[in-house]
Design a protein around this motif. Structure first.
Motif, mmCIF file in Angstrom:
data_model
loop_
_atom_site.group_PDB
_atom_site.id
_atom_site.type_symbol
_atom_site.label_atom_id
_atom_site.label_comp_id
_atom_site.label_asym_id
_atom_site.label_seq_id
_atom_site.Cartn_x
_atom_site.Cartn_y
_atom_site.Cartn_z
ATOM 1 N N PRO A 718 0.669 -1.288 0.085
ATOM 2 C CA PRO A 718 -0.002 -0.108 0.006
ATOM 3 C C PRO A 718 0.869 1.260 -0.004
ATOM 4 O O PRO A 718 0.273 2.390 -0.163
ATOM 5 N N ASN A 719 2.128 1.002 0.313
ATOM 6 C CA ASN A 719 3.079 2.302 -0.021
ATOM 7 C C ASN A 719 3.128 2.861 -1.092
ATOM 8 O O ASN A 719 3.674 3.905 -1.279
ATOM 9 N N ILE A 720 2.735 1.948 -2.202
ATOM 10 C CA ILE A 720 3.067 2.473 -3.705
ATOM 11 C C ILE A 720 1.532 2.641 -4.308
ATOM 12 O O ILE A 720 0.609 1.891 -4.129
ATOM 13 N N MET A 721 1.481 3.576 -4.957
ATOM 14 C CA MET A 721 0.314 4.120 -6.066
ATOM 15 C C MET A 721 0.955 3.689 -7.593
ATOM 16 O O MET A 721 1.789 4.297 -7.945
ATOM 17 N N ILE A 722 -0.202 2.763 -7.997
ATOM 18 C CA ILE A 722 0.173 2.482 -9.219
ATOM 19 C C ILE A 722 -0.474 3.466 -10.306
ATOM 20 O O ILE A 722 -1.832 3.643 -10.149
ATOM 21 N N LEU A 723 0.335 4.032 -11.234
ATOM 22 C CA LEU A 723 -0.524 4.722 -12.346
ATOM 23 C C LEU A 723 -0.727 4.197 -13.485
ATOM 24 O O LEU A 723 -0.157 3.418 -14.172
ATOM 25 N N SER A 724 -2.213 4.219 -13.712
ATOM 26 C CA SER A 724 -2.650 3.639 -15.008
ATOM 27 C C SER A 724 -3.438 4.592 -15.705
ATOM 28 O O SER A 724 -3.814 5.652 -15.079
#
Length: 844
Positions: A718-724
């Motif tokens: 959850p520390n990572i935000m995936i850009l799509s």
């Protein structure tokens, strides 16, 4: 003998007659004649109000009860102020200020003195319609000391607008100007006393307290003010509260009172609260503390209300220091030069009155034979304690004197001796503003003088102030200030703790347990939430969507944005494959361009081959659109450009496989359909229809979902935000690929049907290979996205796209280039015709 010889003998004879008939001299302790009299109401003897004095029709005799040293001390302060004004002040030149003082015996002797003050010198109180021109015996009343007596007196004096200045009563009821318009105060109200207490407890983080109150109006009213104050903030909770029994007039505790005190002390010893707030006059505390010593109560912090905060008699109780630390709320200390000597000075006697002049009759309870001697025995402790409440009496007298100065239009030499009506003097008192021993004395709208409050600690060391100031409270700023060190009763002088629950650690919320908000459990804030202590200590706040927090965090941090970057190994591998595909496709394009008229190129589709090669070349060149942070442009390219390019290629392959079957199998069965297909360029129409349908699918998908890049949380980290490109990335990909899957299946079927055609025309194995790879790769990508959601989805999407294009470029066009370059003898019309004739002969 003449007149001059006879006059001395006549004067001598007259003096002898007056001396022989004079009344005995009066005591100046309670009465001082003057042009204007002040009434004083003080408690010189302490007696709890009861019903015993109502059994006979007479005023109680206060001298029958125990003397109150502080009461006599306050009375002396009034006398001291009056004599100072008369002898050393230019306030009232030519005017003698007098007084008449009555002992109210705490609460039992209130009505008779106030009627006495309101009556004229002949004890007559007329019943009039208008009292505007009425002159009572006194021009103002100083006192009494307690709230209940003050309210009783104020109900009478307010009817006549006779100024009343209280020096000790703190009840907030007295601030009601509609009920008590003539009421003024030189002691701050109960609200300020309670606020000073609360801020003191907050200063030392005490949130778990016990409240003891006397069974009278003072105890009930002040404890209610405290409860109302605590209810507004929920910072401090009351573990329990108990009512102390009021003693009998003889101060001997009955069996029922002893049982009640034992019950209170038992609860006190069993409780976890160590702070005890006591609202009670000192009358009810002697028996209580005697029992506390008997029960060996040793570890408490006692917070005294103003009624007993500086009581020397209670302080003198043997062994009291063993019960804990004593802190009291009282008025500030103001030195009054000369008062300590005046307090123990024996009063002078009034001069004898002539027989033809009536002497004012004294009222009851104006005697205290033991007062001076007892006060002298306490003079050391009173001197060390300094002047506190005595200064309130002192300033009250000076306030009246300043008002008279203004009303009588006094100059530096004389005053006009005019009638003084109470309502006139009241207006002048409300307007006074003068300095007095370092303080500015004025009355606010509620009739209060905003003097500073002190928090004092009781000391028992010899030659030391028994009531040492350790903190101060400013009513104007409503702020507590620590000004000295407190010596605690603990072993190592550490601050005692009194908390229902220990403070939570950083990042922990409070979960209430039971009915008290001070009793709680501590729970960690979960990841993704944080504790904002300035907003709410009972609920974790969620982090914004672009931020995250770990367990027990007090703030959020920005999440790491994850997208496909150039320095990553998967990106490099895919980039190498894309370069390989671009170069190979470019090579195929050149080869087909140079051998465009050969049978091999024409059998592969002729012009349609370039329709396939150009999208392939552009698609390989647009692979960088997948790398880097997504934008609106890259999202459009990912969702539209690549899928259209692939659809063009796959539709061309499908129609090509269909043409092979039609040429060799269906031409003989459906000659008209075949002619129609050739005449209207059926392959290109089919490709155009597929492109239009694919465009409609893409447009509808983009209209139903946003094309802006959107970040979503990585389910594994959850520390990572995936850009799509949009939140329904997988659904959109499946939706866009649905037609391509159908086309690949159709191409596979047609290729399989044409597997027996001549070798030169038989492209079934290559089309089958390409379609099989396209179908399996798409299914693999969908399966991967259904079980994983991360940056690898973008990598897999790009990898599958590149591999599909490579499958078409190398799988379909590669074998033909190989034949063109390495077997040119097979790329002739004769060779193709021979192969067709051989296939026909075998079929026959």
């Amino acid at each position: 003998m003449g007149l001059w010889t006879r006059t001395p003998w006549a004067l001598f004879l007259l003096l002898q007659i007056l001396a022989g008939t004079a009344e005995p001299a009066e005591n100046l302790d309670f009465f001082l004649p003057g042009d204007y009299l002040l009434g004083g109401l003080f408690t010189l003897h302490a007696n709890a109000q009861g019903t015993s004095h109502l059994t006979v029709l007479q005023v109680p005799k206060c001298q029958e009860y125990d003397m109150k040293v502080l009461g006599y001390n306050l009375m002396q302060a009034m006398r001291f102020a009056v004599e100072e004004i008369n002898n050393h002040s230019s306030l009232l030149p030519g005017v003698q200020l007098g007084y008449e003082i009555v002992d109210i015996c705490y609460q039992t002797n209130n009505v008779q003195p106030v009627l006495y003050f309101l009556a004229k010198t002949d004890y007559f109180l007329p019943i009039n319609r208008d009292y505007s021109s009425y002159e009572p015996r006194v021009v103002a009343v100083i006192g009494p000391d307690n709230s209940k007596s003050t309210i009783t007196v104020a109900n009478f004096l307010s009817l006549f607008l006779l100024p009343q200045i209280s020096y000790s009563a703190i009840s907030d009821q007295l601030r009601n100007k509609q009920r008590y318009p003539a009421m003024l105060h030189t002691m701050p109200s109960a609200t300020h006393h309670i606020e000073a207490m609360v801020q003191l407890m907050l200063q030392f983080r005490w949130n778990w307290i016990v409240v003891l109150m006397s069974n009278d109006d003072y105890g009930r009213d002040n404890s209610q003010v405290l409860r109302d104050r605590l209810a507004r903030s929920n910072d401090i909770c009351i573990a329990f509260q108990e009512v102390l029994p009021m003693p009998q007039p003889d101060q001997v505790a009955t069996a029922a009172e002893l049982r009640q005190l034992e019950g209170i002390l038992l609860k006190l010893k069993q409780a976890t609260a160590r702070i005890v707030v006591v609202f009670s006059p000192e009358l009810a505390l002697h028996n209580f503390f005697h029992q506390a010593l008997h029960w060996n109560v040793t570890d408490m912090v006692w917070i005294a209300s103003e009624s007993w905060a500086i009581d020397p008699v209670l302080h003198n109780l043997s062994g009291l220091q063993n019960t804990g630390t004593f802190l009291g709320i009282t008025i500030q200390e103001v030195p009054m030069p000369g008062f300590s000597e005046f307090r123990v000075r024996r009063p002078k006697a009034l001069p004898a009155q002539p027989p033809n002049k009536s002497r004012p009759r004294g009222t009851c309870n104006q005697e205290c034979d033991a007062c001076l001697n007892v006060t002298r025995s306490f003079n050391t402790i009173l001197t060390l304690s300094g002047e506190r409440v005595a200064y309130c009496v002192y300033s009250a007298v000076y306030a009246v004197a300043h008002a008279l100065h203004s009303l009588l239009r006094c100059s530096s030499y004389y005053c006009r001796k005019e009638p003084v009506y109470p309502w006139q003097l009241l207006k002048e008192i409300q307007k006074v503003n003068f300095p007095l021993l370092g303080n500015q004395i004025f009355f606010d709208k509620q009739g209060d003088v905003p003097l500073r409050l002190d928090i004092v600690q009781w000391q028992w060391h010899l030659s030391q102030n028994p009531f040492q100031s350790v903190a101060s409270y400013d009513p104007m700023q409503q702020q507590l200030k620590i000004i000295g060190n407190i010596s605690w009763h603990t072993y190592d002088n550490t601050i005692p703790t009194s908390m229902c629950s220990k403070n939570c650690q950083l990042g922990q919320i409070k979960k209430s347990v039971g009915i008290h908000p001070c009793c709680f459990e501590c729970n960690d804030c979960l990841p993704g939430t944080f504790l904002n202590q300035t907003a709410d200590e009972y609920e974790c706040q969620p982090c914004p969507s672009t931020m995250w927090s770990n367990r027990k965090d007090t703030s959020c941090f920005k999440r790491k944005l994850a997208f496909l970057e150039w320095h990553e190994a998967p990106t490099i591998i895919v980039a190498v494959l894309a370069v390989l595909g671009f170069l190979s496709t470019l090579a195929v394009l050149v080869i087909f361009w140079r051998h465009f008229q050969t049978p091999m190129v024409r059998s592969a589709g002729g012009p349609m081959c370039f329709l396939m090669l150009m999208p392939l070349l552009l698609a390989f060149g647009m692979v960088p659109m997948y790398v880097g942070q997504p934008t609106v442009l890259t999202c459009i390219c990912r969702q539209a450009f690549f899928t259209i390019c692939y659809s063009v290629c796959i539709s061309c392959i499908t129609v090509r496989s269909f043409q092979i079957v039609c040429i060799f199998k269906m031409a003989s069965y459906l000659p008209r359909a075949y002619g129609f297909w050739v005449r209207y360029h059926g392959p290109y129409v089919f490709v155009a229809i597929i492109i239009v349908l694919k465009g409609i699918l893409l447009a509808s998908n983009m209209l139903t979902t946003t094309i802006n890049p959107i970040a979503h949380t990585d389910t594994e980290d959850p520390n990572i935000m995936i850009l799509s490109c949009h939140p329904n990335y997988r659904t959109g990909l499946l939706f866009n690929s649905s037609m391509d899957l159908v086309l690949s299946i159709m191409g596979f079927i047609f290729a399989y049907l044409g597997k027996e055609l001549p070798t030169n025309y038989n492209e079934a194995k290559f089309i089958t290979l390409s379609m099989t790879f396209s179908f399996t790769s798409s299914i693999s990508l969908c399966t991967f996205m259904s079980v994983y959601n991360g940056v690898l989805v973008t990598i897999m999407d790009l990898l599958v796209t590149v591999l599909n294009f490579l499958a078409i470029s190398l799988g379909y066009f590669g074998p033909k280039c190989y034949m063109i370059l390495f077997y040119p003898e097979r790329n002739t019309a004769a060779y193709f015709n021979s192969m067709i004739q051989g296939y026909t002969m075998r079929k026959d």
